[in-house]
Design an enzyme around this catalytic site. Structure first.
Site, PDB file in Angstrom:
ATOM      1  N   LYS A  46      -3.046   6.757  -8.478  1.00 38.75           N
ATOM      2  CA  LYS A  46      -3.731   8.120  -8.539  1.00 38.75           C
ATOM      3  C   LYS A  46      -2.806   9.301  -8.557  1.00 38.75           C
ATOM      4  O   LYS A  46      -3.564  10.235  -9.245  1.00 38.75           O
ATOM      5  CB  LYS A  46      -4.563   8.654  -7.539  1.00 38.75           C
ATOM      6  CG  LYS A  46      -5.586   7.547  -6.914  1.00 38.75           C
ATOM      7  CD  LYS A  46      -6.589   7.948  -5.450  1.00 38.75           C
ATOM      8  CE  LYS A  46      -6.916   6.558  -4.731  1.00 38.75           C
ATOM      9  NZ  LYS A  46      -7.402   6.590  -3.943  1.00 38.75           N
ATOM     10  N   GLY A  47      -1.840   9.172  -7.729  1.00 34.88           N
ATOM     11  CA  GLY A  47      -0.479   9.987  -7.359  1.00 34.88           C
ATOM     12  C   GLY A  47       0.032  11.008  -9.011  1.00 34.88           C
ATOM     13  O   GLY A  47       0.217  12.168  -9.178  1.00 34.88           O
ATOM     14  N   ASP A 103       4.012  10.177 -10.805  1.00 31.96           N
ATOM     15  CA  ASP A 103       4.463  11.729  -9.564  1.00 31.96           C
ATOM     16  C   ASP A 103       6.022  11.765  -9.531  1.00 31.96           C
ATOM     17  O   ASP A 103       6.169  12.582  -9.557  1.00 31.96           O
ATOM     18  CB  ASP A 103       3.524  12.006  -9.257  1.00 31.96           C
ATOM     19  CG  ASP A 103       3.636  10.611  -8.314  1.00 31.96           C
ATOM     20  OD1 ASP A 103       4.104   9.369  -8.307  1.00 31.96           O
ATOM     21  OD2 ASP A 103       2.901  10.661  -6.735  1.00 31.96           O
ATOM     22  N   ASP A 106      11.416   7.674  -5.917  1.00 31.93           N
ATOM     23  CA  ASP A 106      11.682   7.523  -4.539  1.00 31.93           C
ATOM     24  C   ASP A 106      12.619   6.528  -4.100  1.00 31.93           C
ATOM     25  O   ASP A 106      13.538   6.669  -5.082  1.00 31.93           O
ATOM     26  CB  ASP A 106      10.616   7.488  -3.097  1.00 31.93           C
ATOM     27  CG  ASP A 106      11.083   7.861  -2.010  1.00 31.93           C
ATOM     28  OD1 ASP A 106      11.553   8.307  -2.124  1.00 31.93           O
ATOM     29  OD2 ASP A 106       9.917   6.800  -1.049  1.00 31.93           O
ATOM     30  N   LYS A 134      13.470  12.022  -6.061  1.00 31.36           N
ATOM     31  CA  LYS A 134      14.518  12.021  -4.910  1.00 31.36           C
ATOM     32  C   LYS A 134      15.294  10.949  -4.708  1.00 31.36           C
ATOM     33  O   LYS A 134      15.144   9.755  -4.360  1.00 31.36           O
ATOM     34  CB  LYS A 134      12.820  11.219  -4.089  1.00 31.36           C
ATOM     35  CG  LYS A 134      13.195  11.945  -2.827  1.00 31.36           C
ATOM     36  CD  LYS A 134      12.143  11.668  -1.459  1.00 31.36           C
ATOM     37  CE  LYS A 134      11.068  12.328  -1.415  1.00 31.36           C
ATOM     38  NZ  LYS A 134      10.072  11.703  -0.686  1.00 31.36           N
ATOM     39  N   PHE A 155       9.103  15.315   2.173  1.00 28.73           N
ATOM     40  CA  PHE A 155       8.105  14.492   1.941  1.00 28.73           C
ATOM     41  C   PHE A 155       7.203  15.396   1.176  1.00 28.73           C
ATOM     42  O   PHE A 155       6.641  16.467   1.742  1.00 28.73           O
ATOM     43  CB  PHE A 155       7.145  14.161   3.214  1.00 28.73           C
ATOM     44  CG  PHE A 155       6.046  13.183   3.210  1.00 28.73           C
ATOM     45  CD1 PHE A 155       6.531  12.040   2.847  1.00 28.73           C
ATOM     46  CD2 PHE A 155       4.785  13.288   2.531  1.00 28.73           C
ATOM     47  CE1 PHE A 155       5.593  10.727   2.015  1.00 28.73           C
ATOM     48  CE2 PHE A 155       3.783  12.620   1.591  1.00 28.73           C
ATOM     49  CZ  PHE A 155       4.216  11.309   1.774  1.00 28.73           C
ATOM     50  N   ARG A 168      -4.225  16.342  -2.602  1.00 31.31           N
ATOM     51  CA  ARG A 168      -3.676  15.977  -4.430  1.00 31.31           C
ATOM     52  C   ARG A 168      -4.024  17.411  -5.235  1.00 31.31           C
ATOM     53  O   ARG A 168      -3.995  17.466  -6.194  1.00 31.31           O
ATOM     54  CB  ARG A 168      -4.285  14.774  -4.164  1.00 31.31           C
ATOM     55  CG  ARG A 168      -3.850  13.461  -3.634  1.00 31.31           C
ATOM     56  CD  ARG A 168      -4.552  12.704  -4.968  1.00 31.31           C
ATOM     57  NE  ARG A 168      -4.546  10.786  -4.422  1.00 31.31           N
ATOM     58  CZ  ARG A 168      -3.372  10.417  -3.897  1.00 31.31           C
ATOM     59  NH1 ARG A 168      -2.320  10.722  -5.062  1.00 31.31           N
ATOM     60  NH2 ARG A 168      -3.808   9.116  -3.683  1.00 31.31           N
TER      61      ARG A 168
HETATM   62  P1  IMP Z   1       9.198   4.042  -4.391  1.00 32.37           P
HETATM   63  O1  IMP Z   1       8.627   2.682  -4.895  1.00 32.37           O
HETATM   64  O2  IMP Z   1       9.370   4.147  -3.303  1.00 32.37           O
HETATM   65  O3  IMP Z   1       9.803   4.896  -5.686  1.00 32.37           O
HETATM   66  O4  IMP Z   1       7.731   4.614  -3.888  1.00 32.37           O
HETATM   67  C1  IMP Z   1       7.188   5.454  -5.099  1.00 32.37           C
HETATM   68  C2  IMP Z   1       5.957   6.142  -4.974  1.00 32.37           C
HETATM   69  O5  IMP Z   1       5.469   6.320  -3.207  1.00 32.37           O
HETATM   70  C3  IMP Z   1       5.293   7.685  -6.294  1.00 32.37           C
HETATM   71  O6  IMP Z   1       4.372   6.959  -6.552  1.00 32.37           O
HETATM   72  C4  IMP Z   1       4.893   8.239  -4.778  1.00 32.37           C
HETATM   73  O7  IMP Z   1       3.353   7.915  -4.311  1.00 32.37           O
HETATM   74  C5  IMP Z   1       5.371   7.694  -3.011  1.00 32.37           C
HETATM   75  N1  IMP Z   1       6.010   8.936  -2.656  1.00 32.37           N
HETATM   76  C6  IMP Z   1       6.683   8.315  -2.474  1.00 32.37           C
HETATM   77  N2  IMP Z   1       7.402   9.138  -2.091  1.00 32.37           N
HETATM   78  C7  IMP Z   1       6.569  10.512  -1.677  1.00 32.37           C
HETATM   79  C8  IMP Z   1       6.188  11.533  -1.404  1.00 32.37           C
HETATM   80  O8  IMP Z   1       7.881  12.597  -0.945  1.00 32.37           O
HETATM   81  N3  IMP Z   1       5.395  12.331  -1.447  1.00 32.37           N
HETATM   82  C9  IMP Z   1       4.521  11.518  -1.318  1.00 32.37           C
HETATM   83  N4  IMP Z   1       4.411  10.149  -2.011  1.00 32.37           N
HETATM   84  C10 IMP Z   1       5.232   9.800  -2.804  1.00 32.37           C
HETATM   85 MG    MG Z   2       2.872   7.166  -7.619  1.00 35.26          MG
END
Ligand code: IMP
Ligand code: MG
Length: 183
Positions: A46-47, A103, A106, A134, A155, A168
């Site tokens: 949903k992000g 969104d 990470d 990030k 975060f 959100r």
């Molecule tokens: P990844 O698989 O680690 O790249 O994570 C991606 C997903 O984790 C993003 O689409 C977000 O939904 C969530 N996410 C990563 N970092 C943050 C943060 O700092 N705040 C909130 N959600 C995050």
């Molecule tokens: Mg996401």
């Protein structure tokens, strides 16, 4: 006194106006790059809902809109590395140019999984646009074609991005106070 979500933010990173300008810029760029191509914009629920709905308003070429949902962190602030598809695309993407809207990237694990998953569908191309990046925590080797802003290893919440499904609805992007998720 009424509870205000803003009290849980330690610092505001990007104001509504700064976000609007950036999203407009990205929309222009995408419209130029995909001119004459069959574009399918795919929001990752949903992000990316807030970002996706703002972004498509600045895309001036014809495009389809679709959504996918993948499992997220749940209530934790760490990625589990396990990705589940909760909702697949509604429409066929064969021969079309797919742009996945995220969104925040990470570790990159979610998106690299998603890319692998969609590869068999014979799209003409699959690229990624992410509002936030990030970089410090990247684990997967991922090519993100369009990035709005780089963010520090904190975060982040707001503008669609949540902590435990909350925040959100903040119209800006900020850093969540540690005391909120460390308690
Ligand atoms: P990844 O698989 O680690 O790249 O994570 C991606 C997903 O984790 C993003 O689409 C977000 O939904 C969530 N996410 C990563 N970092 C943050 C943060 O700092 N705040 C909130 N959600 C995050
Ligand atoms: Mg996401």
């Amino acid at each position: 006194m009424e509870y205000n979500l803003r009290n849980d933010i330690s610092s505001e990173l990007f104001t509504e106006e700064v976000i609007r300008q950036k999203v407009q810029e990205m929309g222009k760029c995408i419209s130029k790059d995909y001119y004459g191509k069959e574009l399918v914009v795919v929001g990752v629920l949903k992000g990316s809902v807030v970002f996706t709905s703002d972004l498509i308003k600045y895309i001036t070429i014809p495009c389809e809109l679709d959504f996918m949902a993948v499992s997220s962190y749940g209530k934790s602030t760490q990625t589990s590395g396990v990705v589940r598809i909760l909702k697949d695309l509604d429409n066929d993407i064969e021969g079309k140019h797919v742009l996945i809207v995220e969104d925040i990237v990470d570790t990159g694990i979610t998106l690299s999984y998603l890319l692998d998953y969609l590869k068999a569908r014979k799209a003409a191309s699959i690229e990624i646009v992410s509002l936030l990046n990030k970089q410090a925590r990247r684990k997967a080797d991922l090519n993100v074609k369009y990035i709005g802003f780089d963010v520090p290893d904190e975060f982040i919440v707001g503008y669609g991005i949540d902590y435990a499904e909350k925040y959100r609805n903040l119209p800006f992007i900020g850093i969540l106070k540690r005391e909120v998720y460390e308690k």
